[in-house]
Write a protein that holds these residues in place. Structure first.
Motif, PDB file in Angstrom:
ATOM      1  N   LEU A 172       3.990  -2.210   1.347  1.00 33.13           N
ATOM      2  CA  LEU A 172       3.284  -2.767   0.352  1.00 33.13           C
ATOM      3  C   LEU A 172       2.701  -1.587  -0.448  1.00 33.13           C
ATOM      4  O   LEU A 172       2.700  -1.562  -1.688  1.00 33.13           O
ATOM      5  N   SER A 173       2.293  -0.612  -0.158  1.00 32.20           N
ATOM      6  CA  SER A 173       1.393   0.512  -0.689  1.00 32.20           C
ATOM      7  C   SER A 173       2.397   1.808  -1.101  1.00 32.20           C
ATOM      8  O   SER A 173       1.691   2.807  -1.145  1.00 32.20           O
ATOM      9  N   SER A 174       3.716   1.439  -0.965  1.00 29.91           N
ATOM     10  CA  SER A 174       4.699   2.555  -1.161  1.00 29.91           C
ATOM     11  C   SER A 174       5.127   2.751  -2.684  1.00 29.91           C
ATOM     12  O   SER A 174       5.841   3.601  -3.024  1.00 29.91           O
ATOM     13  N   PHE A 175       4.713   2.079  -3.692  1.00 27.40           N
ATOM     14  CA  PHE A 175       5.242   1.779  -4.939  1.00 27.40           C
ATOM     15  C   PHE A 175       5.209   2.869  -5.705  1.00 27.40           C
ATOM     16  O   PHE A 175       5.986   3.389  -6.451  1.00 27.40           O
ATOM     17  N   ASP A 176       4.080   3.906  -5.397  1.00 32.30           N
ATOM     18  CA  ASP A 176       3.857   5.145  -6.204  1.00 32.30           C
ATOM     19  C   ASP A 176       5.023   6.070  -5.904  1.00 32.30           C
ATOM     20  O   ASP A 176       5.061   7.075  -6.712  1.00 32.30           O
ATOM     21  N   GLU A 177       5.683   6.069  -4.826  1.00 32.38           N
ATOM     22  CA  GLU A 177       6.656   6.986  -4.616  1.00 32.38           C
ATOM     23  C   GLU A 177       8.119   6.120  -4.373  1.00 32.38           C
ATOM     24  O   GLU A 177       9.159   6.918  -3.969  1.00 32.38           O
ATOM     25  N   ARG A 178       8.442   5.380  -5.172  1.00 31.43           N
ATOM     26  CA  ARG A 178       9.732   4.561  -5.259  1.00 31.43           C
ATOM     27  C   ARG A 178      10.764   5.407  -6.000  1.00 31.43           C
ATOM     28  O   ARG A 178      11.807   5.217  -5.587  1.00 31.43           O
ATOM     29  N   SER A 179      10.239   6.601  -6.765  1.00 29.71           N
ATOM     30  CA  SER A 179      11.065   7.711  -7.345  1.00 29.71           C
ATOM     31  C   SER A 179      11.957   8.243  -6.346  1.00 29.71           C
ATOM     32  O   SER A 179      13.140   8.832  -6.489  1.00 29.71           O
ATOM     33  N   TYR A 180      11.457   8.449  -4.997  1.00 23.99           N
ATOM     34  CA  TYR A 180      12.047   8.964  -3.754  1.00 23.99           C
ATOM     35  C   TYR A 180      13.313   8.341  -3.199  1.00 23.99           C
ATOM     36  O   TYR A 180      14.006   8.528  -2.850  1.00 23.99           O
ATOM     37  N   ILE A 181      13.510   6.878  -3.740  1.00 26.68           N
ATOM     38  CA  ILE A 181      14.222   6.042  -3.206  1.00 26.68           C
ATOM     39  C   ILE A 181      15.720   6.641  -3.063  1.00 26.68           C
ATOM     40  O   ILE A 181      16.612   6.491  -2.321  1.00 26.68           O
ATOM     41  N   PRO A 182      16.294   6.934  -4.357  1.00 28.17           N
ATOM     42  CA  PRO A 182      17.781   7.352  -4.532  1.00 28.17           C
ATOM     43  C   PRO A 182      17.954   8.708  -3.639  1.00 28.17           C
ATOM     44  O   PRO A 182      19.096   8.817  -3.456  1.00 28.17           O
ATOM     45  N   SER A 183      17.031   9.317  -2.931  1.00 24.86           N
ATOM     46  CA  SER A 183      17.454  10.385  -2.254  1.00 24.86           C
ATOM     47  C   SER A 183      17.672  10.246  -0.936  1.00 24.86           C
ATOM     48  O   SER A 183      18.463  11.083  -0.344  1.00 24.86           O
ATOM     49  N   PHE A 184      17.426   8.909  -0.352  1.00 27.59           N
ATOM     50  CA  PHE A 184      17.579   8.433   0.807  1.00 27.59           C
ATOM     51  C   PHE A 184      18.945   7.806   1.040  1.00 27.59           C
ATOM     52  O   PHE A 184      19.484   7.106   0.057  1.00 27.59           O
ATOM     53  N   ASP A 185      19.622   7.724   2.063  1.00 29.39           N
ATOM     54  CA  ASP A 185      20.586   7.130   2.432  1.00 29.39           C
ATOM     55  C   ASP A 185      20.296   5.559   2.658  1.00 29.39           C
ATOM     56  O   ASP A 185      21.253   4.707   2.537  1.00 29.39           O
ATOM     57  N   SER A 186      19.157   5.297   2.924  1.00 28.00           N
ATOM     58  CA  SER A 186      18.998   3.996   3.274  1.00 28.00           C
ATOM     59  C   SER A 186      17.195   3.843   3.235  1.00 28.00           C
ATOM     60  O   SER A 186      16.728   4.852   3.505  1.00 28.00           O
ATOM     61  N   VAL A 187      16.733   2.764   2.780  1.00 29.69           N
ATOM     62  CA  VAL A 187      15.256   2.506   2.610  1.00 29.69           C
ATOM     63  C   VAL A 187      14.956   1.094   3.362  1.00 29.69           C
ATOM     64  O   VAL A 187      15.895  -0.001   2.993  1.00 29.69           O
ATOM     65  N   SER A 188      14.033   0.995   4.163  1.00 32.95           N
ATOM     66  CA  SER A 188      13.776  -0.239   4.823  1.00 32.95           C
ATOM     67  C   SER A 188      12.547  -0.820   4.290  1.00 32.95           C
ATOM     68  O   SER A 188      11.616   0.096   4.587  1.00 32.95           O
ATOM     69  N   PHE A 189      12.521  -1.985   3.751  1.00 30.52           N
ATOM     70  CA  PHE A 189      11.435  -2.444   3.180  1.00 30.52           C
ATOM     71  C   PHE A 189      10.661  -3.483   3.949  1.00 30.52           C
ATOM     72  O   PHE A 189      11.117  -4.483   4.473  1.00 30.52           O
ATOM     73  N   GLY A 190       9.533  -3.100   4.259  1.00 25.94           N
ATOM     74  CA  GLY A 190       8.628  -3.656   5.232  1.00 25.94           C
ATOM     75  C   GLY A 190       7.865  -4.923   4.735  1.00 25.94           C
ATOM     76  O   GLY A 190       6.727  -5.110   4.577  1.00 25.94           O
ATOM     77  N   TRP A 191       8.607  -6.017   4.349  1.00 26.14           N
ATOM     78  CA  TRP A 191       8.168  -7.003   3.755  1.00 26.14           C
ATOM     79  C   TRP A 191       8.241  -8.437   4.365  1.00 26.14           C
ATOM     80  O   TRP A 191       8.233  -9.624   4.111  1.00 26.14           O
ATOM     81  N   SER A 192       8.195  -8.301   5.667  1.00 27.04           N
ATOM     82  CA  SER A 192       8.414  -9.611   6.575  1.00 27.04           C
ATOM     83  C   SER A 192       7.962  -9.270   8.336  1.00 27.04           C
ATOM     84  O   SER A 192       8.010  -7.971   8.319  1.00 27.04           O
ATOM     85  N   ARG A 193       7.840 -10.374   8.743  1.00 21.63           N
ATOM     86  CA  ARG A 193       7.297  -9.934  10.194  1.00 21.63           C
ATOM     87  C   ARG A 193       7.260 -11.323  11.033  1.00 21.63           C
ATOM     88  O   ARG A 193       7.815 -12.349  10.523  1.00 21.63           O
ATOM     89  N   ILE A 194       6.967 -11.060  12.410  1.00 23.86           N
ATOM     90  CA  ILE A 194       7.101 -12.299  13.051  1.00 23.86           C
ATOM     91  C   ILE A 194       5.290 -12.606  13.246  1.00 23.86           C
ATOM     92  O   ILE A 194       4.782 -11.653  13.779  1.00 23.86           O
ATOM     93  N   ASP A 195       5.011 -13.866  12.909  1.00 25.41           N
ATOM     94  CA  ASP A 195       3.718 -14.016  12.903  1.00 25.41           C
ATOM     95  C   ASP A 195       2.878 -14.383  14.386  1.00 25.41           C
ATOM     96  O   ASP A 195       3.717 -14.347  15.336  1.00 25.41           O
ATOM     97  N   PRO A 196       1.659 -14.518  14.470  1.00 20.08           N
ATOM     98  CA  PRO A 196       1.043 -14.696  15.655  1.00 20.08           C
ATOM     99  C   PRO A 196       1.597 -15.998  16.712  1.00 20.08           C
ATOM    100  O   PRO A 196       1.477 -16.190  17.819  1.00 20.08           O
ATOM    101  N   ASN A 197       2.447 -16.900  15.686  1.00 24.06           N
ATOM    102  CA  ASN A 197       2.839 -18.339  16.348  1.00 24.06           C
ATOM    103  C   ASN A 197       4.227 -17.803  16.718  1.00 24.06           C
ATOM    104  O   ASN A 197       5.188 -18.663  17.552  1.00 24.06           O
ATOM    105  N   GLY A 198       4.696 -16.704  16.664  1.00 17.80           N
ATOM    106  CA  GLY A 198       6.237 -16.211  16.983  1.00 17.80           C
ATOM    107  C   GLY A 198       7.229 -16.714  15.767  1.00 17.80           C
ATOM    108  O   GLY A 198       8.284 -16.719  16.049  1.00 17.80           O
ATOM    109  N   GLU A 199       6.828 -17.148  14.860  1.00 23.23           N
ATOM    110  CA  GLU A 199       7.595 -17.428  13.658  1.00 23.23           C
ATOM    111  C   GLU A 199       7.929 -16.384  12.507  1.00 23.23           C
ATOM    112  O   GLU A 199       7.025 -15.694  12.168  1.00 23.23           O
TER     113      GLU A 199
END
Length: 415
Positions: free
Chosen positions: A162-189
Motif C-alpha cells: 500500500l505504501s509503495s506508490f512513490d516508487e511505482r516508476s521502478y515497476i517497468p524495470s522488473f520482470d514481475s511485480v507482486s501486488f500485496g493487496w489481498s490476504r487470508i483473514d483471522p477467520n481463514g477467509e
C-alpha cells in the motif's frame, strides 16, 4: 513478505576442484591468502597461493562461482572456459604449463602458466577474473583478494504494498511485480479488505487496475500477492477445512483473473513452528496442489514465498512445493529481526539447503530492503549469482531509494 520469529543458524561449506594428473610441485610464497567474492568468502579445496607476485587459485572453484562453463581435456591438458550472458559469449582457453592463452580466439600471454598444486589446477586469478568481467582488488596488509562479480541478466521480482506508490516508476524495470493487496483473514477467509494487504483506493485517475494494466503493457508481469500468517491459526483453520480451502483457492484465482493479474504470489507464513510438522507440510502441500491446478488451468503462474529451511518454521516441503509451483522465493531475511544487514552465512545456508530440495532454476532469493544497507545489497545479490539462481525478489518498492537502486543496477542487468 513479513517474517515472524527468530531463525536458526548453522553453516555449510561447499567446495569443488578440477583434478588433473599431478605435475612438478611449484614453490609458492608463504602466507595465507583469502578470497572474497561480492563481500563473502569463497571456499577453495586448495589454499590460494602467491607465486612470483601472482595469486593462483583452484580453477574449478573460481569458475563455478562466476557461473563459467568448464571443459577439461585430459589428453591435451587444456582448459576451455565459456561464459554466456545475454547474447554475448566469452571463451578463454588455457593449457597447463603454458603462458600462452586464447581469448575469443586471439593469442595472449599470462604472467604465470596454469599449473597443478595438490592435484588441483591453479590459474592466475586476476587474468581469469578480468577476462570474464569481474573486478579484482588486492589488499596487501590482509592478504585478501576481493572480487566483484560482473553484472548479470537475471529474473527480478519486486513487491508492491500500500505504501509503495512513490516508487511505482521502478515497476517497468522488473520482470514481475507482486501486488500485496489481498490476504487470508483471522477467520481463514480470503479477502481484499482489512487494515493492511487490502485493495487500495484510487488516487484520481490512477487506480489499482490501471497500475496493473500499465505494468502488463510495459512488459512487467503483474502478480496478485496473497498474504497471511498463522499467528491466530487462521491458516490452520483453512488447511484443515477442505470446504473452506476449496472456496479460498477458487476466490484467489477468480480475483486474479478478474483484476487482470497474470500470476499469483502466495505468502503464507508461520507454519510448522509447533505441533505435528509433517501433518502441516502434508496439508499445505494439498492446499498448493489445489491452488496450482486452478491457477494453471486459468493461465496464471504461481510463485510461493517461503520461510528458509534454516528457520524455525518447518511447515514447508520445498521438494513437493517446487513441483507444483512455477518458482519459490526464499525469504532469507529477518534472521535477527531485520535490525541490520542479514548475516551472509545464514543466507548462504538457506540457499544451500533449498538447492538440496529443488533445482536452481526454481529458486529466487528474497532480499529485504528493510534489513539491508545500500552497501550490503549486492552481497546478497552476489550469493544468488554465485549459485546461479533464477533471480532475486525485493521487499519492497517504497523502501528502495535512489542510492540502493543505483547499487542494484550495478549488479543486475534490469529489464
Amino acid at each position: 513478505m513479513k517474517v515472524l520469529g527468530k531463525f536458526l543458524l548453522c553453516s555449510v561449506i561447499l567446495a569443488g576442484s578440477l583434478s588433473v594428473v599431478p605435475q612438478q610441485t611449484t614453490e609458492a610464497a608463504p602466507g595465507k591468502v583469502s578470497i572474497m567474492l561480492d563481500g563473502y568468502p569463497l571456499p577453495f579445496p586448495v589454499q590460494p597461493t602467491v607465486i612470483k607476485g601472482t595469486t593462483m587459485v583452484p580453477f574449478r572453484a573460481i569458475s563455478e562461482a562466476l557461473g563459467i562453463q568448464v571443459i577439461w581435456n585430459q589428453k591435451e591438458q587444456k582448459i576451455t572456459a565459456t561464459k554466456q550472458n545475454g547474447g554475448a559469449t566469452k571463451q578463454v582457453v588455457l593449457k597447463i604449463g603454458s603462458k600462452n592463452a586464447l581469448v575469443d580466439g586471439k593469442a595472449t600471454t599470462l604472467s604465470i602458466a596454469p599449473q597443478t598444486i595438490q592435484n588441483s589446477t591453479m590459474i592466475p586469478l586476476s587474468f581469469f577474473s578480468q577476462q570474464f568481467g569481474a573486478a579484482v582488488a588486492w589488499d596487501q596488509s590482509t592478504q585478501t583478494v576481493s572480487i566483484t562479480s560482473p553484472k548479470k541478466d537475471m529474473y527480478t521480482m519486486g513487491f508492491y504494498a500500500l505504501s509503495s506508490f512513490d516508487e511505482r516508476s521502478y515497476i517497468p524495470s522488473f520482470d514481475s511485480v507482486s501486488f500485496g493487496w489481498s490476504r487470508i483473514d483471522p477467520n481463514g477467509e480470503f479477502t481484499t479488505q482489512g487494515k493492511e494487504y487490502k485493495w487500495p483506493q484510487a488516487a484520481g485517475d490512477v487506480t489499482p487496475e490501471s497500475i496493473i494494466q500499465d505494468a502488463d503493457q510495459q512488459g512487467t508481469t503483474p502478480y496478485l500477492m496473497v498474504y497471511s500468517v498463522d499467528s491466530n491459526l487462521e491458516l490452520t483453520k483453512n488447511l484443515e477445512d477442505t470446504a473452506l480451502q476449496e472456496k479460498t483457492t477458487s476466490q484467489i484465482v477468480a480475483t486474479a483473473t478478474e483484476k487482470g493479474f497474470k500470476g499469483i504470489a502466495l505468502d503464507l507464513e508461520g507454519l510448522g513452528l509447533t505441533g505435528d510438522k509433517n501433518k502441516v507440510k502434508s496439508e499445505y502441500n494439498a492446499f498448493i496442489k489445489n491452488l496450482s491446478g486452478k491457477a494453471h488451468q486459468a493461465g496464471l503462474k504461481l510463485t510461493l514465498v517461503l520461510h528458509p529451511l534454516n528457520s524455525s518454521y518447518a511447515g514447508y516441503d520445498y521438494k513437493t512445493l517446487s513441483s507444483l509451483a512455477d518458482d519459490l522465493v526464499i525469504m532469507a531475511y529477518a534472521f535477527e529481526q531485520e535490525k541490520g544487514p542479514e548475516p551472509l552465512d545464514k543466507v548462504d545456508e538457506a540457499i544451500r539447503l533449498a538447492l538440496k530440495e529443488t533445482s536452481k532454476d526454481k529458486l529466487i532469493l528474497g532480499i529485504s530492503l528493510g534489513s539491508e544497507k545500500d552497501t550490503t545489497i549486492n552481497s546478497k545479490i552476489g550469493l544468488a549469482k554465485r549459485y546461479d539462481l533464477k533471480g532475486v525478489a525485493f521487499w519492497r518498492l517504497g523502501l528502495i531509494g535512489p542510492s540502493a537502486w543505483t547499487q542494484i543496477n550495478q549488479s543486475i542487468e534490469m529489464k
